[in-house]
Design an enzyme around this catalytic site. Structure first.
Site, short mmCIF file in Angstrom:
data_model
loop_
_atom_site.label_atom_id
_atom_site.label_comp_id
_atom_site.label_asym_id
_atom_site.label_seq_id
_atom_site.Cartn_x
_atom_site.Cartn_y
_atom_site.Cartn_z
N ASP A 1 0.76 -0.98 0.08
CA ASP A 1 -0.02 -0.02 0.04
C ASP A 1 0.95 1.00 0.01
O ASP A 1 1.97 1.37 0.53
CB ASP A 1 -1.08 -0.08 1.20
CG ASP A 1 -2.15 0.86 0.94
OD1 ASP A 1 -2.48 1.35 -0.07
OD2 ASP A 1 -2.60 1.20 2.20
N ASN B 1 -11.10 -2.33 -5.42
CA ASN B 1 -10.33 -1.59 -6.17
C ASN B 1 -10.93 -1.40 -7.62
O ASN B 1 -10.53 -0.46 -8.05
CB ASN B 1 -8.62 -2.06 -6.58
CG ASN B 1 -7.89 -1.80 -5.09
OD1 ASN B 1 -7.15 -2.52 -4.97
ND2 ASN B 1 -8.06 -0.99 -4.32
C1 IPE Z 1 -5.52 -2.78 -0.13
O1 IPE Z 1 -5.09 -1.32 -0.37
C2 IPE Z 1 -5.60 -3.37 -1.35
C3 IPE Z 1 -4.26 -3.69 -2.07
C4 IPE Z 1 -3.19 -3.30 -1.50
C5 IPE Z 1 -4.22 -4.12 -3.30
P1 IPE Z 1 -6.24 -0.20 -0.62
O2 IPE Z 1 -5.49 1.03 -0.64
O3 IPE Z 1 -7.05 -0.58 -1.65
O4 IPE Z 1 -7.12 -0.20 0.72
P2 IPE Z 1 -7.72 0.90 1.67
O5 IPE Z 1 -8.70 1.36 0.64
O6 IPE Z 1 -6.76 1.91 2.05
O7 IPE Z 1 -8.34 0.00 2.75
C1 IPE Z 2 -1.50 0.21 -3.45
O1 IPE Z 2 -1.23 1.41 -3.44
C2 IPE Z 2 -1.75 -0.29 -4.92
C3 IPE Z 2 -3.00 -0.75 -5.00
C4 IPE Z 2 -4.17 -0.68 -4.16
C5 IPE Z 2 -3.38 -1.31 -6.30
P1 IPE Z 2 -2.47 2.70 -3.30
O2 IPE Z 2 -2.80 2.95 -5.09
O3 IPE Z 2 -3.60 2.08 -2.63
O4 IPE Z 2 -1.63 3.93 -2.71
P2 IPE Z 2 -2.28 4.79 -1.79
O5 IPE Z 2 -2.85 3.98 -0.53
O6 IPE Z 2 -3.50 5.59 -2.41
O7 IPE Z 2 -1.49 5.60 -1.21
MG MG Z 3 -3.98 2.22 -0.65
#
Ligand code: IPE
Ligand code: IPE
Ligand code: MG
Length: 245
Positions: free
Chosen positions: A21, A69
């Site tokens: 993340d 997502n």
């Molecule tokens: C969790 O991250 C899913 C992945 C790392 C693929 P998100 O960024 O989607 O999760 P939330 O929205 O912060 O819970």
């Molecule tokens: C994790 O990084 C990757 C996926 C969930 C696909 P994020 O895209 O959630 O990045 P942040 O959390 O918005 O910084």
């Molecule tokens: Mg995220």
């Protein structure tokens, strides 16, 4: 002594799971588009995979894309899907060279057909590798996984293959997408968020949890090794007293 040398090879977590993340925030900090962070995250994936294999982890599960997502802006979802496709093509050689098997958990029927074909092909080409299994969670939801397992068990009961009294922990485990894979020992999440976000709810019942403040694109082998060292200093009591262990 280097970090990897400090790790006790007899107590390496067999199954490590990572919630990757913070890509978006990493990009934003530099005034760039979110997709720039996703691209930078690929290097971190490589570090995690190589680092885990080198230290003797047998199963590494990476949360790459959740069912939630799909609700992101269309352009970001498309960018993630094309990045997945190009990375799969690029990494096949590394997986083969390092004797790593690829497995997928999640509902990949929702992915573009090009991605589905490439995934199936890499899974097939790496199926006999046995140094480590890399499990990619794609279009994954732990709740959906549990619902699917309930459905398949219910069907077996209905068909008379399974008796109600046969339903136990191992039967449920064997009906999850992760059938045959041991429960998670160590779960890491980057970016400072301290939540599970619908990832492996059943499989982390007794996992050690690690929340790192760094953003995913900054993750390196060193961070994995530090987490494993910390893991090795924890006492996993599984409900018993310290004296009983
Ligand atoms: C969790 O991250 C899913 C992945 C790392 C693929 P998100 O960024 O989607 O999760 P939330 O929205 O912060 O819970
Ligand atoms: C994790 O990084 C990757 C996926 C969930 C696909 P994020 O895209 O959630 O990045 P942040 O959390 O918005 O910084
Ligand atoms: Mg995220």
């Amino acid at each position: 002594m280097s970090l990897i040398e400090q790790i006790d090879k007899n107590n390496v977590p067999e199954h490590v799971a990572i919630i990757m993340d913070g890509n978006g925030r990493w990009a934003k900090k530099q005034g760039k588009f979110r997709v720039f962070g996703h691209r930078a995250g690929v290097k971190a994936v490589r570090e995690a995979v190589e680092g885990a294999a080198e230290v003797g982890v047998k199963f590494l599960t990476l949360y790459a894309f959740s069912t939630e997502n799909w609700n992101r802006p269309k352009l970001e979802v498309e960018a993630l899907m094309s990045l997945l496709l190009s990375s799969l093509k690029d990494e096949l050689e590394t997986l083969t060279k390092n004797n790593i098997k690829l497995k997928i958990i999640g509902d990949i029927s929702k992915l573009p057909s090009k991605n589905q074909r490439e995934l199936t092909s890499v899974v097939e080409k790496t199926k006999d590798n046995d140094r480590m299994t890399l499990i990619l969670a794609l279009s994954y939801s732990s709740k959906v996984e549990i619902i699917d397992s309930i459905k398949s068990i219910a069907q077996k009961v209905k068909d008379g293959i399974v008796d109600l009294s046969d339903i136990d922990e191992s039967l449920v485990s064997n009906n999850l997408y992760t059938a045959g894979i041991p429960d998670v020992d160590l779960m890491i999440r980057t970016s400072g968020e301290t939540r599970i976000s619908n990832f492996l709810l059943w499989q982390i019942a007794y996992a050690e949890l690690f929340f790192l403040d760094i953003l995913w694109p900054d993750f390196r082998k060193k961070n994995l090794y530090e987490s494993i060292l910390d893991y090795q200093n924890r006492e996993r009591r599984f409900g018993k007293t310290s004296e009983q262990l």
